[in-house]
Write a protein that holds these residues in place. Structure first.
Motif, PDB file in Angstrom:
ATOM      1  N   ILE A 188      24.388 -18.328  46.450  1.00 14.01           N
ATOM      2  CA  ILE A 188      23.882 -17.568  47.596  1.00 14.01           C
ATOM      3  C   ILE A 188      22.363 -17.497  47.519  1.00 14.01           C
ATOM      4  N   ASN A 189      21.728 -17.796  48.647  1.00 10.02           N
ATOM      5  CA  ASN A 189      20.283 -17.616  48.784  1.00 10.02           C
ATOM      6  C   ASN A 189      20.025 -16.428  49.689  1.00 10.02           C
ATOM      7  N   GLU A 190      19.057 -15.611  49.304  1.00 13.58           N
ATOM      8  CA  GLU A 190      18.579 -14.546  50.184  1.00 13.58           C
ATOM      9  C   GLU A 190      17.319 -15.096  50.847  1.00 13.58           C
ATOM     10  N   VAL A 191      17.256 -14.974  52.171  1.00 10.67           N
ATOM     11  CA  VAL A 191      16.148 -15.550  52.928  1.00 10.67           C
ATOM     12  C   VAL A 191      15.414 -14.441  53.681  1.00 10.67           C
ATOM     13  N   GLY A 192      14.121 -14.339  53.402  1.00  7.72           N
ATOM     14  CA  GLY A 192      13.263 -13.428  54.155  1.00  7.72           C
ATOM     15  C   GLY A 192      12.459 -14.244  55.151  1.00  7.72           C
ATOM     16  N   LEU A 193      12.413 -13.798  56.391  1.00 13.32           N
ATOM     17  CA  LEU A 193      11.698 -14.534  57.427  1.00 13.32           C
ATOM     18  C   LEU A 193      10.789 -13.588  58.190  1.00 13.32           C
ATOM     19  N   LEU A 194       9.516 -13.944  58.247  1.00 11.45           N
ATOM     20  CA  LEU A 194       8.521 -13.191  59.013  1.00 11.45           C
ATOM     21  C   LEU A 194       7.958 -14.133  60.056  1.00 11.45           C
ATOM     22  N   GLU A 195       8.074 -13.745  61.324  1.00  9.80           N
ATOM     23  CA  GLU A 195       7.517 -14.524  62.420  1.00  9.80           C
ATOM     24  C   GLU A 195       6.500 -13.666  63.153  1.00  9.80           C
ATOM     25  N   VAL A 196       5.306 -14.222  63.365  1.00  6.41           N
ATOM     26  CA  VAL A 196       4.211 -13.534  64.036  1.00  6.41           C
ATOM     27  C   VAL A 196       3.914 -14.314  65.311  1.00  6.41           C
ATOM     28  N   MET A 197       3.887 -13.603  66.458  1.00  5.28           N
ATOM     29  CA  MET A 197       3.660 -14.233  67.754  1.00  5.28           C
ATOM     30  C   MET A 197       2.760 -13.342  68.607  1.00  5.28           C
ATOM     31  N   PRO A 198       2.117 -13.921  69.617  1.00  4.52           N
ATOM     32  CA  PRO A 198       1.375 -13.065  70.549  1.00  4.52           C
ATOM     33  C   PRO A 198       2.374 -12.269  71.398  1.00  4.52           C
ATOM     34  N   ARG A 199       2.157 -10.975  71.527  1.00  5.37           N
ATOM     35  CA  ARG A 199       3.110 -10.118  72.241  1.00  5.37           C
ATOM     36  C   ARG A 199       3.268 -10.520  73.710  1.00  5.37           C
TER      37      ARG A 199
END
Length: 152
Positions: A60-71
Motif C-alpha cells: 500500500i502506498n499513501e499518496v499526498g497530493l497538493l494542487e495549486v491553481m488560480p481561483r
C-alpha cells in the motif's frame, strides 16, 4: 496543457503557501488530498515469502497530493506536489484502507508529507498557453524569492 519545468523544492513551495494563506496576496485555490493505492510487492519481498503469503499480501502506498491553481480560472495552470510513501504490506484481514480521496488541509499535508520527509516527492506544473505560463512563472518567482506581493 503544456508541461512547465519546476526547479523548486516542495518544502519551499509549501512553506510559502502557508505564509500566503495568512497574507492572501495571491488569489489561489488549493486542492489537498490523501489517498491510498494498492501496488504489487517488490521482487525482493516476494522472494522471501511462500506462495500463499504472496497471494494474500499487497503493498500500500499513501499518496499526498497538493494542487495549486488560480481561483478565478482554475484550468489556466496548475502547480502540483505529489508525495508517494510506501507504507508497507497489508494482509486481507487488516483494517481496510479508504478507497476515496480524503480532503486534508495544507497544514496536515505539510506535517504528514513534507516535514515528515517521507516517500518520493514530485513537483510538476502545467500551463494552458503562453499567458498562463507567464502567470505561473510569476508565482514560482514569488515562491523562490519568498515574496507575497503580486507583480502583475
Amino acid at each position: 496543457m503544456e508541461h512547465v519545468p519546476v526547479d523548486v523544492e516542495a518544502r519551499q513551495i509549501v512553506r510559502w503557501l502557508l505564509a500566503e494563506q495568512r497574507t492572501k496576496t495571491f488569489d489561489l485555490l488549493l486542492n489537498v488530498t490523501r489517498s491510498f493505492e494498492p501496488t504489487e510487492l517488490s521482487a525482493a519481498e516476494e522472494g522471501q515469502m511462500g506462495d500463499e503469503e504472496r497471494q494474500e499480501l499487497s503493498e500500500i502506498n499513501e499518496v499526498g497530493l497538493l494542487e495549486v491553481m488560480p481561483r478565478k480560472e482554475p484550468s489556466r495552470w496548475i502547480l502540483r506536489i505529489r508525495v508517494i510513501d510506501d507504507i508497507g504490506p497489508r494482509m486481507p484481514d487488516d483494517e481496510p484502507v479508504p478507497t476515496e480521496d480524503e480532503e486534508i488541509d495544507l497544514e496536515t499535508f505539510n506535517e504528514e508529507f513534507i516535514v515528515a520527509d517521507r516517500g518520493y516527492v514530485e513537483v510538476s506544473a502545467e500551463a494552458q498557453d503562453r499567458a498562463a505560463d507567464g502567470e505561473l512563472g510569476r508565482l514560482i518567482e514569488a515562491i523562490v524569492t519568498n515574496s507575497h506581493k503580486p507583480n502583475n
